[in-house]
Design a protein around this motif. Structure first.
Motif, short mmCIF file in Angstrom:
data_model
loop_
_atom_site.label_atom_id
_atom_site.label_comp_id
_atom_site.label_asym_id
_atom_site.label_seq_id
_atom_site.Cartn_x
_atom_site.Cartn_y
_atom_site.Cartn_z
N ASP A 238 99.10 -11.22 62.25
CA ASP A 238 99.52 -9.97 61.60
C ASP A 238 100.33 -9.06 62.52
O ASP A 238 100.85 -8.04 62.06
N SER A 393 107.54 -9.66 57.48
CA SER A 393 106.39 -10.08 56.68
C SER A 393 106.52 -9.61 55.24
O SER A 393 106.15 -10.33 54.30
N GLU A 394 107.06 -8.41 55.04
CA GLU A 394 107.27 -7.91 53.68
C GLU A 394 108.27 -8.80 52.95
O GLU A 394 108.08 -9.14 51.77
N ASN A 396 108.97 -11.93 53.59
CA ASN A 396 108.40 -13.25 53.35
C ASN A 396 107.42 -13.24 52.18
O ASN A 396 107.30 -14.23 51.46
N ASP A 397 106.73 -12.13 51.99
CA ASP A 397 105.77 -12.03 50.88
C ASP A 397 106.48 -12.09 49.53
O ASP A 397 106.00 -12.74 48.59
N ALA A 398 107.61 -11.41 49.44
CA ALA A 398 108.37 -11.40 48.19
C ALA A 398 109.75 -10.83 48.48
O ALA A 398 109.87 -9.80 49.15
N SER A 467 108.30 -15.21 45.62
CA SER A 467 107.05 -14.71 46.18
C SER A 467 106.33 -15.81 46.92
O SER A 467 106.36 -16.99 46.53
N ALA A 468 105.68 -15.40 48.02
CA ALA A 468 104.91 -16.36 48.82
C ALA A 468 103.73 -16.89 48.05
O ALA A 468 103.23 -17.98 48.30
N ALA A 469 103.25 -16.09 47.11
CA ALA A 469 102.10 -16.51 46.31
C ALA A 469 102.50 -17.58 45.31
O ALA A 469 101.69 -18.35 44.85
#
Length: 469
Positions: A238, A393-394, A396-398, A467-469
């Protein structure tokens, strides 16, 4: 705890003093007569005003650690009030202080005492302070703990600010320190951290929590309910970039910073502003992003006071660059000056107030503001560059498919990496996008600032979001 000045002997008053632009809190605690302060910010007049309002005398000042994200007001406050200044005995500092060690107990008053607890991790010499107040039986019970960067709401302080060569040791110290606090202190003890309210001193987010107890943290904080190996791995994953100005803070705090001078800077006229811009100096417009986009002095940068002003200005500005501020009012300039002394920017070349028409005789610069729905429509008709200035990181998340990601802290050195053409720049909500848009506009780029909520509106506008999800 209560915020009422009329209190029983067993009820200490603890008043948080928030600094939202840095994501930090200081604390003043008292028994109705004497007070102590923990981790005060540089502008100590705020603390003195609260003590005066409460009718108490400050007799002790405590530092949990040599801070990396702001210049402390601890030494200046102690000198102004005659209070004893408690700093870890192991810290190499250039001023006299009351050397404090693990297990030391400081009798602040007959009803209040403070016990130092070694909690290395955020730094090697970090101390937390348990507040023990006397009950009706005369026994002292722990009612709160000032945790600095050792235990935050839902997370801990980051362990990498002293350099990568120390991160491995510090992250394991941090795990042990948080566990030590949880094991030693009662569940009902209030947890009072310095960081974690938007500060980059924490890895990941501490969320929107504004108060908590040891018991709450046992249930919700990963450091207290995960195996060490798993927690360390996640914490290290993180860790992201932190503001560049941090490197100057601990040395300043070790040297013993003086009380700041908040005298208004000299007035900058049109010619002075033009000369400053011509010399490559920084001229920063403090107004909102809406006002800046509508009209501004060409070449100026927009870092509004309505966001984390000091954090982002300190992150972006080459340290030592001459700085002039432009604001709508003298109060706006004064507020910005207060923010800047907190990170050690004590000298301003000048300031001007009013409107852009007062600051230049030349035609004003401007750029469009838009929403994600506008971007979705435009992409049907022509090619535009989509620039995402959020953290990696933001992104990469979406992110919007095809968007170029240049985090805001890299924009000054990466302007040439922004593809040619019309640039639509966005962040999570608009503040960072306006900063980046002002940088690009100052370099002559055709830019549109997206002033919109990415999470709520990018996907619903019909943009292709991965989105990474």
């Amino acid at each position: 705890m209560t915020n009422s000045p009329a209190l029983a002997a067993s009820e200490p008053v603890i008043i948080p003093i928030d600094t939202p632009s840095l994501g930090d809190r200081s604390y003043l605690a008292h028994d109705g007569d004497v007070a102590f302060v923990v981790d005060p910010q540089r502008d100590i007049d705020r603390v003195l005003a609260i003590a005066d309002e409460q009718g108490v005398s400050i007799t002790h000042v405590f530092e949990t650690h040599l801070h990396n994200d702001y210049v402390t007001g601890g030494l200046a406050l102690a000198r102004r009030t005659g209070a004893s200044y408690h700093v870890n005995a192991a810290d190499d500092v250039a001023f006299e202080r009351t050397p404090t060690r693990d297990g030391d107990v400081v009798e602040v008053s007959p009803t209040l005492r403070v016990r130092a607890i070694a909690t290395p991790g955020h730094t090697f010499t970090h101390l937390s302070y348990a507040l023990e107040s006397a009950g009706g039986s005369g026994e002292h019970d722990v009612t709160a703990v000032f945790t600095g960067g050792a235990l935050l709401y839902g997370t801990t302080g980051r362990p990498d600010l002293l350099g990568q060569e120390h991160t491995h040791d510090l992250v394991h110290h941090q795990y042990g320190s948080a566990r030590h606090l949880a094991a030693e202190l009662p569940d009902q003890a209030a947890v009072l951290p310095t960081h974690g309210f938007g500060s980059f001193c924490s890895p990941g987010s501490s969320g929107s929590t504004t108060s908590s107890t040891i018991g709450d943290q046992k249930r919700s904080n990963p450091v207290l309910n995960r195996a060490e190996k798993d927690w360390v791995q996640q914490t290290l994953a993180d860790l992201e970039a932190y503001p560049a100005y941090y490197v100057h803070m601990a040395p300043a705090n070790s040297a013993g910073p003086a009380e700041p001078d908040l005298t208004a800077p000299r007035t900058a006229d049109r010619d002075t502003i033009a000369a400053s811009l011509g010399a490559g100096e920084w001229v920063v417009d403090l107004r909102t992003r809406t006002a800046f986009a509508a009209g501004h002095v060409t070449g100026t940068l927009n870092i509004g006071l309505d966001g984390q002003f000091a954090t982002y200005l300190g992150w972006l500005i080459p340290w030592g660059t001459p700085l002039t501020l432009l604001g709508e009012s003298a109060q706006q300039v004064a507020d910005a000056q207060r923010e800047l002394v907190r990170i050690g920017i004590d000298h301003l070349e000048g300031a001007a107030t009013g409107s852009p028409q007062d600051w230049t005789a030349r035609p004003l610069g401007s750029f469009e503001r838009a929403a994600f729905a506008d971007l979705a429509q435009v992409r049907h008709h022509r090619h535009v560059v989509v620039l995402d200035v959020r953290r990696e990181s933001e992104h990469n998340d979406a992110h919007i498919e095809g968007a170029v990601n240049i985090p805001i802290h890299q924009i000054l050195t990466s302007v040439d990496e922004v593809p040619a053409g019309e640039v639509w720049v966005h962040c999570a909500g608009g503040y960072r996008a306006s900063i980046a848009a002002s940088v690009l506009a100052a370099h002559g780029r055709h830019v549109v600032a997206i002033d919109d909520d990415f999470a709520q509106h990018a996907g619903s506008a019909g943009l292709p979001v991965t989105s990474a999800a």
